[in-house]
Write an enzyme that holds these catalytic residues in place. Structure first.
Site, PDB file in Angstrom:
ATOM      1  N   GLN A  53      -4.412  -1.474   9.648  1.00  0.00           N
ATOM      2  CA  GLN A  53      -4.405  -2.585   9.122  1.00  0.00           C
ATOM      3  C   GLN A  53      -5.097  -3.620  10.050  1.00  0.00           C
ATOM      4  OE1 GLN A  53      -3.702  -3.337   5.888  1.00  0.00           O
ATOM      5  NE2 GLN A  53      -4.131  -5.378   6.082  1.00  0.00           N
TER       6      GLN A  53
ATOM      7  N   ASP B 203     -10.919   3.058   4.137  1.00  0.00           N
ATOM      8  CA  ASP B 203     -11.267   1.938   4.099  1.00  0.00           C
ATOM      9  C   ASP B 203     -12.910   1.639   3.955  1.00  0.00           C
ATOM     10  OD1 ASP B 203      -9.156  -0.384   3.838  1.00  0.00           O
ATOM     11  OD2 ASP B 203      -8.824   0.181   6.040  1.00  0.00           O
TER      12      ASP B 203
ATOM     13  N   LYS C 294       0.862  -1.208  -0.106  1.00  0.00           N
ATOM     14  CA  LYS C 294       0.090  -0.078   0.006  1.00  0.00           C
ATOM     15  C   LYS C 294       0.989   1.296   0.005  1.00  0.00           C
ATOM     16  CE  LYS C 294      -3.693  -2.350   2.152  1.00  0.00           C
ATOM     17  NZ  LYS C 294      -4.703  -2.769   3.255  1.00  0.00           N
TER      18      LYS C 294
HETATM   19  N1  GUN Z   1      -7.186  -6.641   6.187  1.00  0.00           N
HETATM   20  C1  GUN Z   1      -7.653  -7.220   5.217  1.00  0.00           C
HETATM   21  N2  GUN Z   1      -7.920  -6.563   4.289  1.00  0.00           N
HETATM   22  C2  GUN Z   1      -7.846  -5.295   4.798  1.00  0.00           C
HETATM   23  C3  GUN Z   1      -8.425  -3.944   4.206  1.00  0.00           C
HETATM   24  O1  GUN Z   1      -8.908  -3.677   3.043  1.00  0.00           O
HETATM   25  N3  GUN Z   1      -8.210  -2.917   4.902  1.00  0.00           N
HETATM   26  C4  GUN Z   1      -7.664  -3.112   6.217  1.00  0.00           C
HETATM   27  N4  GUN Z   1      -7.333  -2.082   7.084  1.00  0.00           N
HETATM   28  N5  GUN Z   1      -7.259  -4.379   6.831  1.00  0.00           N
HETATM   29  C5  GUN Z   1      -7.441  -5.263   6.121  1.00  0.00           C
END
Ligand code: GUN
Length: 285
Positions: free
Chosen positions: A98, A121, A54
């Site tokens: 995350q 998100d 990311k």
């Molecule tokens: N863990 C798995 N997928 C995601 C996501 O799209 N965002 C976040 N913050 N954590 C995750």
């Protein structure tokens, strides 16, 4: 039977990311560079890889990014304090914590502490509610990416039947809402659904997001249908694979996404889009 047409998430991402780069550069030229703050707690190896990708994508497309790596022993109060600082920082347009978080930290409490207008998100209750009521501000990245794939390949959704397998807050539930909003008749199946094939066999669109290998096979899908694989699993040999048995589905479906190279790259692309659009809104405010 001819093979399914492959929905190429890498190529579509490249196209969408070009537009992100252009718009990010325009904002930067006005002194308002878009910024994403990523917070990682603990040392889950999969999370570390996702987070790194990311941050790297931000760098590649002209967005600023910061990564806070906090130890697994961090207290909930310390994490909440860090989020308050990011909420108040005008150079930050997107905040991403995350998941999963360690068990001593309340994930809901943490997500609800993120400013809703920086929740790229789309997991905050205000954003989940906005999606539910048809006025989304941030669409969760993975389901948003799937909708972009359907759109890019001119796959009709309105009036079609869709089966979503999985009921997570991250993928399954928002996926079902986006398909519903687009006019599909949506069925949500999950790990406790008996006779999954009964549902998938009549579906025009199947989205598999349960995290279980080979949950969808060719004999379970309708000829000519679209099969989207959100799964991220490992084969016995340690290779990345999805939830769909691609080889058999490929013989029956009209469209299919590969793993890797399907939905995966789209998730990060839509994170860039959400962060950029948040910065564009902040610039107008
Ligand atoms: N863990 C798995 N997928 C995601 C996501 O799209 N965002 C976040 N913050 N954590 C995750």
């Amino acid at each position: 039977m001819t093979k399914a047409k492959i929905i190429d998430g890498v190529a579509l991402s490249a196209k969408l990311r070009e537009d992100v780069s252009r718009r990010a550069a325009a904002l930067t030229a006005k002194g308002m560079k878009p910024g994403l703050a990523v917070v990682l707690v603990g040392d889950n190896p999969a999370s570390a890889v996702y987070v790194r990708n990311k941050v790297k994508a931000c760098e590649q497309h002209g967005l600023a990014s910061t990564l806070d790596r906090l130890p697994a022993t961090v207290t909930e109060a310390e994490l909440l304090l860090r989020i308050q600082q990011l909420n108040a920082d005008p150079s930050v347009h997107g905040i991403l914590v995350q998941l999963p978080l360690p068990p001593h930290i309340g994930a809901h409490k943490v997500i609800e502490s993120i400013a809703a207008d920086k929740d790229v998100d789309g997991f905050h209750v205000a954003n989940a509610g906005a999606l539910m009521t048809g006025r989304p501000q941030f669409r969760p990245c993975t389901p948003y990416g799937v909708m972009k794939m359907l759109e890019a390949y001119d796959i009709p959704v309105a009036g079609k039947s869709a089966v979503v397998i999985g009921r997570s807050n991250i993928v399954g539930k928002p996926m079902a809402l986006l398909l519903l909003e687009a006019g599909a008749t949506v069925t949500i199946c999950h790990s406790k659904t008996p006779n999954l094939a009964e549902h998938t066999k009549s579906a025009d669109i199947v989205v598999a997001a349960v995290g279980k290998r080979n949950i969808v096979t060719g004999s379970m899908v309708k000829p000519g249908s679209t099969v989207i694989d959100v799964g991220m699993n490992k084969t016995d040999e340690g290779k990345l694979c999805g939830d769909v048995d691609f080889a058999s589905v490929n013989e029956v479906a009209g469209f299919a996404t590969p793993v890797p190279g399907g939905v995966g790259p789209m998730t990060i692309t839509m994170l860039l889009v959400n962060t950029l659009e948040s910065a564009e809104r902040a610039a107008l405010a």
